[in-house]
Design a protein around this motif. Structure first.
Motif, PDB file in Angstrom:
ATOM      1  N   LEU A   1       0.836  -1.198   0.000  1.00  0.00           N
ATOM      2  CA  LEU A   1       0.000   0.000   0.000  1.00  0.00           C
ATOM      3  C   LEU A   1       0.870   1.247   0.000  1.00  0.00           C
ATOM      4  O   LEU A   1       1.770   1.399   0.824  1.00  0.00           O
ATOM      5  CB  LEU A   1      -0.900  -0.009   1.237  1.00  0.00           C
ATOM      6  CG  LEU A   1      -1.886   1.155   1.385  1.00  0.00           C
ATOM      7  CD1 LEU A   1      -2.942   1.123   0.278  1.00  0.00           C
ATOM      8  CD2 LEU A   1      -2.553   1.106   2.753  1.00  0.00           C
TER       9      LEU A   1
ATOM     10  N   PHE B   1      -4.652   6.793  -1.622  1.00  0.00           N
ATOM     11  CA  PHE B   1      -4.165   5.459  -1.294  1.00  0.00           C
ATOM     12  C   PHE B   1      -4.067   4.637  -2.588  1.00  0.00           C
ATOM     13  O   PHE B   1      -5.048   4.529  -3.319  1.00  0.00           O
ATOM     14  CB  PHE B   1      -5.117   4.759  -0.319  1.00  0.00           C
ATOM     15  CG  PHE B   1      -5.384   5.552   0.934  1.00  0.00           C
ATOM     16  CD1 PHE B   1      -4.684   5.287   2.105  1.00  0.00           C
ATOM     17  CD2 PHE B   1      -6.338   6.557   0.950  1.00  0.00           C
ATOM     18  CE1 PHE B   1      -4.925   6.007   3.268  1.00  0.00           C
ATOM     19  CE2 PHE B   1      -6.589   7.291   2.107  1.00  0.00           C
ATOM     20  CZ  PHE B   1      -5.886   7.010   3.262  1.00  0.00           C
TER      21      PHE B   1
ATOM     22  N   LYS C   1      -2.488   1.011  -4.714  1.00  0.00           N
ATOM     23  CA  LYS C   1      -1.907  -0.334  -4.692  1.00  0.00           C
ATOM     24  C   LYS C   1      -1.727  -0.785  -6.135  1.00  0.00           C
ATOM     25  O   LYS C   1      -2.658  -0.709  -6.935  1.00  0.00           O
ATOM     26  CB  LYS C   1      -2.801  -1.315  -3.930  1.00  0.00           C
ATOM     27  CG  LYS C   1      -2.082  -2.602  -3.559  1.00  0.00           C
ATOM     28  CD  LYS C   1      -2.823  -3.373  -2.478  1.00  0.00           C
ATOM     29  CE  LYS C   1      -2.001  -4.539  -1.980  1.00  0.00           C
ATOM     30  NZ  LYS C   1      -2.689  -5.286  -0.907  1.00  0.00           N
TER      31      LYS C   1
ATOM     32  N   LEU D   1      -7.061   3.369  -4.688  1.00  0.00           N
ATOM     33  CA  LEU D   1      -8.087   2.622  -3.960  1.00  0.00           C
ATOM     34  C   LEU D   1      -9.080   3.534  -3.257  1.00  0.00           C
ATOM     35  O   LEU D   1     -10.264   3.206  -3.138  1.00  0.00           O
ATOM     36  CB  LEU D   1      -7.428   1.714  -2.919  1.00  0.00           C
ATOM     37  CG  LEU D   1      -6.398   0.702  -3.417  1.00  0.00           C
ATOM     38  CD1 LEU D   1      -5.825  -0.083  -2.247  1.00  0.00           C
ATOM     39  CD2 LEU D   1      -7.023  -0.241  -4.436  1.00  0.00           C
ATOM     40  N   ALA D   2      -8.592   4.652  -2.758  1.00  0.00           N
ATOM     41  CA  ALA D   2      -9.447   5.557  -1.995  1.00  0.00           C
ATOM     42  C   ALA D   2      -8.701   6.867  -1.809  1.00  0.00           C
ATOM     43  O   ALA D   2      -7.514   6.983  -2.128  1.00  0.00           O
ATOM     44  CB  ALA D   2      -9.789   4.945  -0.626  1.00  0.00           C
TER      45      ALA D   2
ATOM     46  N   MET E   1      -8.856   4.352   7.819  1.00  0.00           N
ATOM     47  CA  MET E   1      -8.784   3.926   6.423  1.00  0.00           C
ATOM     48  C   MET E   1      -7.581   3.017   6.184  1.00  0.00           C
ATOM     49  O   MET E   1      -7.656   2.062   5.407  1.00  0.00           O
ATOM     50  CB  MET E   1      -8.731   5.144   5.500  1.00  0.00           C
ATOM     51  CG  MET E   1     -10.044   5.906   5.454  1.00  0.00           C
ATOM     52  SD  MET E   1     -10.055   7.267   4.259  1.00  0.00           S
ATOM     53  CE  MET E   1     -10.162   6.336   2.718  1.00  0.00           C
TER      54      MET E   1
ATOM     55  N   LYS F   1      -8.592  -0.402   7.239  1.00  0.00           N
ATOM     56  CA  LYS F   1      -9.518  -1.021   6.292  1.00  0.00           C
ATOM     57  C   LYS F   1      -8.830  -1.458   5.004  1.00  0.00           C
ATOM     58  O   LYS F   1      -9.247  -2.430   4.365  1.00  0.00           O
ATOM     59  CB  LYS F   1     -10.652  -0.050   5.957  1.00  0.00           C
ATOM     60  CG  LYS F   1     -11.617   0.195   7.110  1.00  0.00           C
ATOM     61  CD  LYS F   1     -12.706   1.166   6.703  1.00  0.00           C
ATOM     62  CE  LYS F   1     -13.709   1.371   7.839  1.00  0.00           C
ATOM     63  NZ  LYS F   1     -14.764   2.340   7.479  1.00  0.00           N
ATOM     64  N   LEU F   2      -7.787  -0.742   4.610  1.00  0.00           N
ATOM     65  CA  LEU F   2      -7.133  -1.026   3.329  1.00  0.00           C
ATOM     66  C   LEU F   2      -6.004  -2.048   3.434  1.00  0.00           C
ATOM     67  O   LEU F   2      -5.355  -2.356   2.446  1.00  0.00           O
ATOM     68  CB  LEU F   2      -6.585   0.278   2.727  1.00  0.00           C
ATOM     69  CG  LEU F   2      -7.649   1.262   2.246  1.00  0.00           C
ATOM     70  CD1 LEU F   2      -7.018   2.580   1.843  1.00  0.00           C
ATOM     71  CD2 LEU F   2      -8.463   0.679   1.101  1.00  0.00           C
ATOM     72  N   THR F   3      -5.771  -2.563   4.632  1.00  0.00           N
ATOM     73  CA  THR F   3      -4.791  -3.620   4.790  1.00  0.00           C
ATOM     74  C   THR F   3      -5.512  -4.951   4.937  1.00  0.00           C
ATOM     75  O   THR F   3      -6.726  -5.009   5.042  1.00  0.00           O
ATOM     76  CB  THR F   3      -3.893  -3.362   6.018  1.00  0.00           C
ATOM     77  OG1 THR F   3      -4.715  -3.152   7.158  1.00  0.00           O
ATOM     78  CG2 THR F   3      -2.998  -2.157   5.791  1.00  0.00           C
TER      79      THR F   3
END
Length: 228
Positions: A23, A81, A83, A88-89, A102, A105-107
């Motif tokens: 990330l 963010f 990847k 992603l966001a 966040m 949540k993104l991991t």
């Protein structure tokens, strides 16, 4: 001490960074905006605390305008963010607590190893007391407050943050308004009914009134961790 975020100076730098493994978090900032400088400090803390979770970089949104235009940045600060080169966001504005949320949540499933070897998100079968103990020990000095240090949501929290900042004291924090289970559970765990609550090396020091009295003692202040 955690490494500072990488500075991106070109489109080539940007593409190389966001296409790296894992990330990638990019902060679009402007040097004239005080909140941007604060957010870079928050990122340093998060990189250090959330071990092996993400890599961070910052970019002057006006200086490297081709990247900002391509990313459709409308204002600073903005956190994006990525990847494998894909966005992603994003998070617009200065919201440190939401930034941490966040990242969780993104991991992978929200399971994050901290620098103390603690799982950030409550693991299956983990008791509330174990979770509270992990949170209390996240930093040598840990403040449970309403809001975050950059934007306290009550006068008592604002006052204690001001005292800590005045003496350049290093501390971690947790917004009890973001988690009702922690908010209620910590009252019973420590037998202390109000917030803020300040902990040193896992032990409760007390609330604002107690801390204010302790701060009259120069030796006490000297015993607390200082910012690098």
């Amino acid at each position: 001490m955690a490494d500072a975020p990488k500075k991106i100076d070109s489109l080539e730098d940007m593409n190389s960074f966001i296409n790296g493994p894992g990330l990638a978090v990019v902060h679009f900032f402007a040097p004239w905006a005080p909140q941007c400088a604060q957010l870079n400090t928050v990122l340093v803390d998060l990189v250090g605390d959330l071990k092996n979770c993400f890599t961070a970089a910052y970019i002057d949104a006006e200086e490297v305008s081709e990247v900002s235009v391509g990313a459709k940045i409308k204002a600073v600060p903005t956190i994006c963010f990525y990847k494998s080169g894909k966005e992603l966001a994003r998070l617009d504005g200065f919201h440190p607590a939401e930034l941490r949320t966040m990242l969780v949540k993104l991991t992978s499933g929200g399971m994050i190893e901290t620098k103390r070897g603690i799982v950030e998100k409550e693991a299956k079968g983990q008791s509330l007391n174990d979770r509270l103990k992990a949170l209390i020990n996240r930093h040598e000095l840990m403040l449970f407050m309403k809001g975050d240090p950059a934007a306290p949501k009550c006068g008592f929290s604002r006052t204690i943050v001001g005292m800590l900042n005045e003496h350049q004291i290093s501390f971690g924090s947790f917004d009890i308004l973001s988690d009702e289970e922690v908010r209620q559970g910590l009252k019973e765990y420590s037998n202390w009914p109000t917030y803020p609550q300040l902990y040193h090396k896992g032990e409760l020091l007390g609330g604002l009134d107690v801390v204010r009295e302790e701060f009259k003692d120069a030796d006490f202040i000297a015993s607390l961790p200082k910012r690098a």
